[in-house]
Write a protein that holds these residues in place. Structure first.
Motif, PDB file in Angstrom:
ATOM      1  N   CYS A   1       0.808  -1.232   0.000  1.00 36.23           N
ATOM      2  CA  CYS A   1       0.000   0.000   0.000  1.00 36.23           C
ATOM      3  C   CYS A   1       0.831   1.266   0.000  1.00 36.23           C
TER       4      CYS A   1
ATOM      5  N   ARG B   1      -8.182  -4.075   1.653  1.00 34.65           N
ATOM      6  CA  ARG B   1      -8.479  -4.686   0.350  1.00 34.65           C
ATOM      7  C   ARG B   1      -7.542  -5.849   0.036  1.00 34.65           C
TER       8      ARG B   1
ATOM      9  N   LYS C   1      -0.633  -3.473  -4.470  1.00 35.94           N
ATOM     10  CA  LYS C   1       0.196  -4.283  -5.351  1.00 35.94           C
ATOM     11  C   LYS C   1       1.542  -4.515  -4.694  1.00 35.94           C
TER      12      LYS C   1
ATOM     13  N   GLN D   1      -7.052   0.919   1.791  1.00 29.01           N
ATOM     14  CA  GLN D   1      -6.187   0.098   0.939  1.00 29.01           C
ATOM     15  C   GLN D   1      -5.728  -1.160   1.669  1.00 29.01           C
TER      16      GLN D   1
ATOM     17  N   THR E   1      -1.905   1.615 -13.384  1.00 33.55           N
ATOM     18  CA  THR E   1      -2.460   1.326 -12.069  1.00 33.55           C
ATOM     19  C   THR E   1      -2.080   2.363 -11.022  1.00 33.55           C
TER      20      THR E   1
ATOM     21  N   ALA F   1      -5.120  -0.370  -6.797  1.00 33.19           N
ATOM     22  CA  ALA F   1      -5.310  -1.513  -5.910  1.00 33.19           C
ATOM     23  C   ALA F   1      -3.968  -1.814  -5.274  1.00 33.19           C
TER      24      ALA F   1
END
Length: 870
Positions: free
Chosen positions: A411, A570, A456, A567, A527, A454
């Motif tokens: 994050c 998720r 990663k 974040q 992204t 998102a």
């Protein structure tokens, strides 16, 4: 034609077409096909290969011949698992199940949306449009209905102040001057003007999100102002940054001036054990919004002395521990007790975390129940110290588990290249955090977490392994200058305010991402929104490892916590927890949890004797008479039944430390000068002295004295802070030795002199598990041989352990302590409890075995105890 049931079915309704399809689908899924033996046998196999007449079985040929059946069995098990799920919403995991998911396709994962849309079209179900509710009303200012009412109110007020007929129709005491008509008209006009320009009230801020820094400089900070809609709800209890998110997913409690998540709505006891415990099964992380832990930043005003005065104050608060060079110069996080400023005997207040930024600046993290007391101690030296109350300006997240650092690394991104962030990237690949050094801190300036579409993982193909040399480099190549610069920004109100500069709203983030997707042809960069150094904000952030509790603390400005929290949650296998789960982790690691396991402090004693007692008593009162335990009629608890008590001893709903104090002081008084202990005197009743004080001659008099004391306290409550019945000491050496109890001691001293206790953890050697407030008894010398045999194991003739032995009952005076937290320990597979026992009784024991009895029962369990270092 639909199938009908026969008449003998009892008149049940015939199955319709959908019910028949579902029944056939389940039957087909559970049917297992088989292959004939002749077809599966090989050409060269003899008929006796699969015979059960005693012939030799060839395992490899048999498994090859049954390979078809094994595959069909596995296929049937797989099909039967999902055969009953007729809708895609029923196939979701428990974490994603919501009532709104039955009509909102965006509440389910993307991989399932196509099938969900097909099912909704088949059933003619209406789909929920995106932002349908948000587009129907204005997000800023007054809506149409409110604007109309405000304008009509102005017209009516003007008319009521000018119309003579309306004035005559009103009561005589109602006039324009008394009702302040002009002021009301001005306020309504101001409201209408602000609604036309919604940004006029936040021009003084440097962002459109309404984020600002709330720091109390040499005074307590005021509660941050939230949305007007929730003003009344936040009047007495402040909301954490993640309150609305947690309120939908957790049970909330109101304590210590905050609304804190207590526990998730879903069952998570085993999940917390797997992910948060020190086991190899941890493949995820647990996160807790710990912003309710108050933060104080203290700086020495005199720069010439290099913080010597601050060093002396911190040393006095922590009994000389946190002022050592190990914590002050090496920047190692200190975890320990903090004490009050009492010249005679300093009393422990509770646990704290202390981190030295420089020789003249220190950060303290305190529980909210003791925050005000410690802050008032620093305020006494306001001429030499600068104190910042950062309760509502610095937020924190506590993470626990093997993937804690990996989830954070997914994050967070740094605004520029720095050594601390590179170390953080490499360390995030480690799952066993026990191998890391005690000083493990990372600090850097991070970008807005919402820049990532998102979470990663960081792709670093150059580093595939992490050796012991890399772990040592965390100590050798510790970037202290970089970390200090970030910590200075984090502890400076102006720097925190600058971190909110140009903080983007969600609409602005979405617009930038849409523009990036439309203009950038490279798929890799779609992204992440690129960081603009001149306009985008940078977040000062620090990640610290707490070696005692083996978890991680992330500290950052207050209004930056929520973007990181969204974040973080998720990421797969990252779960949110509450205070109840944090207490469970402390229990499984055999550590004390504040304030439940701190009865030697003022707050811990109040928590046990008042809050938890009232909760347990209320729960007991609500039960019907036939289902609640009658504590006064429990039989066969002790070997000798004394007249002073019938049934259970002490308070039924709490750990009665006052009873233990009076009992043990009374025993020392009765046995002083090598006197024999007398349990009761059948020839005499209770005797009183000239001043109405009970004379202590036997053990029954001690118990009667306790009953007199409780009656007196009920009528005239005593101050808790002056009369905590127990103190904490170590087994090897008592820190606060009590006064000698002799024959000249007054009976009033039995309730005044505190008892020294030690913190222990008890593990059951047999079945069962302890509960909160369970009683701990010592094993007398005459019963020691019996219980040592039980510890080794008494077996029956069939080889099984005998649990139905007749046990010798202890006496009342064998009571030595209580269990504060007890349940079944999943890691060890037996019952375990955390409690406190009398120090004098612990020294006299030859073996570390005790007996534990739950409240309201007469069953004793053998346990072995070990000391807990505090």
């Amino acid at each position: 034609m639909s199938e009908r049931l026969p008449k003998q079915s009892g008149g049940k309704k015939p199955l319709n077409k959908n019910q028949l399809l579902k029944r056939n689908r389940i039957r087909n899924a559970r049917s297992i096909r088989a292959e004939a033996v002749a077809a599966s046998s090989s050409k060269h196999a003899s008929p006796s290969d699969l015979s059960e007449s005693g012939g030799k079985l060839k395992v490899d040929q048999f498994m090859n011949s049954r390979q078809f059946e094994v595959k069909q069995l596995q296929l049937a098990m797989h099909n039967s698992k999902g055969a009953s799920s007729t809708r895609i919403f029923q196939a979701l995991p428990r974490k994603l199940r919501r009532r709104t998911a039955s009509h909102n396709v965006r509440r389910i994962p993307k991989r399932m949306r196509n099938r969900a849309l097909r099912e909704m079209r088949k059933s003619d179900q209406q789909q929920t449009l995106k932002n349908s509710s948000a587009s129907s009303r204005k997000t800023h200012g007054l809506n149409a209905k409110q604007l109309y009412r405000a304008k009509m109110s102005i017209k009516l007020l003007r008319l009521a102040s000018k119309s003579t007929s309306m004035k005559l129709g009103m009561p005589l005491d109602i006039t324009s001057s008394k009702c302040h008509v002009r002021q009301k008209i001005k306020s309504l006009k101001r409201m209408i003007k602000e609604s036309s320009n919604p940004n006029s009230n936040i021009i003084r801020l440097n962002n459109r999100m309404g984020s600002y820094d709330t720091t109390g400089l040499n005074e307590l900070a005021s509660t941050p102002k939230g949305r007007i809609k929730y003003t009344k709800r936040q009047k007495h209890f402040a909301w954490l940054p993640t309150h609305i998110w947690n309120a939908k997913r957790s049970h909330m409690i109101k304590r210590w001036g905050y609304q804190v998540p207590w526990a998730p709505t879903q069952k998570c006891f085993k999940l917390t054990h797997r992910l948060g415990g020190d086991t190899c099964a941890s493949d995820g992380a647990l996160c807790l919004d710990s912003s309710h832990i108050g933060t104080i930043v203290v700086r020495d005003s005199n720069s010439d002395t290099k913080g010597e005065f601050l060093k002396s104050i911190i040393g006095k608060l922590t009994s000389g521990r946190a002022s050592l060079n190990k914590y002050r110069r090496s920047q190692t996080l200190f975890q320990g007790l903090i004490y009050s400023f009492s010249e005679n005997s300093p009393r422990p207040l509770g646990p704290c975390d202390i981190f030295w930024i420089q020789d003249d600046t220190v950060v303290l993290r305190l529980h909210p129940s003791i925050f005000t007391q410690v802050f008032e101690i620093f305020i006494q030296y306001i001429d030499k110290l600068t104190i910042q109350d950062c309760r509502y300006s610095l937020a924190s997240i506590t993470l626990k588990g093997a993937k804690a650092l990996e989830s954070l690394a997914s994050c967070l991104r740094s605004t520029k290249h720095c050594t601390s962030f590179e170390q953080f990237k490499d360390t995030s690949k480690i799952t066993d955090h026990a191998i890391l050094p005690q000083r493990c801190t990372f600090a850097f300036e991070a970008i807005d977490p919402r820049h990532l579409a998102a979470p990663k993982k960081l792709n670093d193909s150059q580093r595939k392994t992490y050796s012991s040399d890399d772990i040592l480099s965390l100590q050798v190549n510790y970037p202290q200058s970089e970390i200090n610069s970030v910590l200075k920004q984090l502890c400076d109100p102006d720097s925190r305010t600058r971190s909110y500069n140009n903080q983007n709203t969600l609409k602005e983030i979405s617009a930038r991402r849409s523009e990036l997707l439309a203009t950038t042809p490279n798929h890799i960069n779609k992204t992440t929104i690129p960081f603009k150094e001149n306009s985008d904000p940078s977040i000062p952030l620090v990640i610290m490892r707490r070696p005692k509790t083996s978890d991680w603390i992330v500290m950052l400005p207050w209004f930056w916590l929520l973007p990181l929290w969204h974040q973080l949650n998720r990421i797969p296998r990252v779960y949110h927890i509450g205070l109840r789960q944090f207490q469970q982790i402390q229990y499984e690691n055999e550590q004390l949890y504040f304030p439940d396991d701190y009865p030697f402090t003022q707050l811990g004693y109040v928590e046990n004797s008042f809050y938890k007692r009232e909760a347990s008593k209320t729960k007991w009162d609500r039960k019907p008479k036939g289902k609640k335990i009658n504590f006064e009629r429990v039989k066969d608890i002790h070997h000798t039944q004394l007249p002073a008590y019938k049934g259970e001893i002490g308070d039924f709903f709490s750990s009665d430390w006052r009873f233990l104090q009076i009992l043990k002081n009374g025993l020392d008084y009765l046995q002083c000068d090598d006197k024999d202990l007398k349990l009761m005197d059948s020839k005499k009743t209770g005797q009183f002295g000239d001043q109405g004080i009970r004379i202590i001659n036997c053990l029954n008099d001690v118990l009667e004295f306790h009953k007199d004391y409780e009656t007196k306290v009920t009528a005239e409550p005593l101050p808790v802070e002056e009369n905590v019945p127990i103190t904490l000491c170590k087994l090897s050496k008592c820190q606060t030795p009590p006064k000698t109890i002799n024959s000249n001691t007054s009976s009033l001293d039995l309730s005044i002199q505190p008892r020294c206790t030690i913190a222990i953890s008890c593990r059951f050697l047999e079945r069962g598990h302890p509960k909160d407030n369970a009683r701990i008894y010592r094993i007398s010398e005459e019963h020691l041989d019996h219980w040592m045999q039980v510890a080794e194991g008494v077996y029956r003739s069939n080889g099984r352990k005998d649990h139905d032995l007749e046990i010798p009952l202890p006496e009342v005076h064998d009571l030595i302590g209580f269990i504060t937290s007890g349940t079944y320990h999943l890691n060890s597979g037996n019952g375990m409890g955390i409690g406190f026992i009398d120090h004098h009784s612990a020294i006299q024991q030859s073996a570390r075995y005790v007996l534990i009895r739950n409240v309201g029962t007469n069953i004793y369990r053998l346990a072995k105890w070990s000391e807990i270092s505090v």
